[in-house]
Design an enzyme around this catalytic site. Structure first.
Site, PDB file in Angstrom:
ATOM      1  N   GLY A  56       0.956  -1.176   0.175  1.00  0.00           N
ATOM      2  CA  GLY A  56      -0.100   0.112  -0.114  1.00  0.00           C
ATOM      3  C   GLY A  56       1.025   1.287  -0.104  1.00  0.00           C
ATOM      4  O   GLY A  56       1.860   1.230  -0.455  1.00  0.00           O
ATOM      5  N   CYS A  57       0.243   2.399   0.554  1.00  0.00           N
ATOM      6  CA  CYS A  57       1.015   3.538   0.534  1.00  0.00           C
ATOM      7  C   CYS A  57       2.363   3.490   1.435  1.00  0.00           C
ATOM      8  O   CYS A  57       2.207   2.866   2.307  1.00  0.00           O
ATOM      9  CB  CYS A  57       0.070   4.687   1.292  1.00  0.00           C
ATOM     10  N   PHE A  58       3.341   3.886   0.637  1.00  0.00           N
ATOM     11  CA  PHE A  58       4.740   3.703   1.332  1.00  0.00           C
ATOM     12  C   PHE A  58       4.978   4.607   2.603  1.00  0.00           C
ATOM     13  O   PHE A  58       5.886   4.184   3.360  1.00  0.00           O
ATOM     14  CB  PHE A  58       5.860   3.802   0.216  1.00  0.00           C
TER      15      PHE A  58
END
Length: 236
Positions: A56-58
């Site tokens: 997902g979002c880093f």
């Protein structure tokens, strides 16, 4: 495409999130998933080693590993696609084959590859969500492990099979395991984002609970002071 943009979120939506946060009784962390350690782990090697995970979002994944003991640096970036399109605007279209990923440099004498995998599957993301993570949708948010060598692939594959057999999740793990072709660091404004923007609504609701879960489930591996890209010193 993502359901709600992190960087260009409409002002009305932001205002609604801030307002709801102001009147919420307390921040409730996401449910933590207690999972067993891997039965198969990598051998202890000399020097700094590299692991690359996408979940997902880093921002959140980077934040989790920056708070993990034995990690000497964790960099947000892109893996799975070419260097030519390894930039945020292109990757956000979902057609470049990249995943938002984090390159983790770690001391294997302080934390093993298997322990990093346990944290990745337990608190960093939900490995049962296909091509999405929380509010973010698209293949760039897929769950993936990019392996640096055959041993890492062996350990990762064995652990996924172990967790599926133990049925620790309600759904099967969808994490893809494959060899790393290249990792490209993300733009500077993405680095250390969780630490630098702790009151940003996206961080408050999606990522800070991950740090709390890390502290709760892995107290011996938790670092109160994160190891930031801006101050990391990596030596091999």
């Amino acid at each position: 495409m993502r359901s709600v943009s992190r960087l260009s979120r409409p002002a009305a939506a932001l205002a609604a999130l801030v307002l709801s946060a102001a009147f919420a009784p307390a921040l409730a962390a996401e449910d933590a998933v207690v999972i067993p350690p891997p039965a198969v782990d990598a051998t202890v090697a000399d020097g700094v080693q590299t692991a690359i995970f996408a979940g997902g979002c880093f921002w959140g994944v980077q934040g989790v590993f920056q708070h993990t003991s034995g990690v000497v640096n964790a960099v947000s970036g892109y893996a799975g696609g070419s260097k030519a399109t390894a930039n945020y605007m292109a990757v956000s279209t979902g057609v470049t084959s990249h995943a938002e990923a984090v390159e983790i440099k770690y001391n294997p004498k302080q934390v093993s590859y298997g322990k990093l995998l346990q944290i990745f599957f337990s608190v960093a993301h939900d490995p049962t969500q296909l091509n999405r993570q929380g509010p973010d949708t698209g293949p760039q948010y897929r769950s993936a492990i990019f392996t640096a060598n055959d041993e890492q692939k062996k350990v990762a594959d064995a652990y996924i099979a172990q967790l599926d057999a133990a049925r620790v999740y309600k759904k099967p793990i969808v994490t893809k395991v494959g060899a790393l072709d290249g990792f490209y660091a993300a733009e500077a404004y993405h680095q250390d984002y969780l630490t630098l923007h702790p009151t940003q609504p996206y961080i408050v609701y999606n990522d800070l609970p991950k740090i709390e879960n890390l502290k709760k489930l892995f107290p011996k591996d938790y670092l109160e002071k994160p190891t930031l890209v801006s101050s990391a010193k990596v030596t091999n």
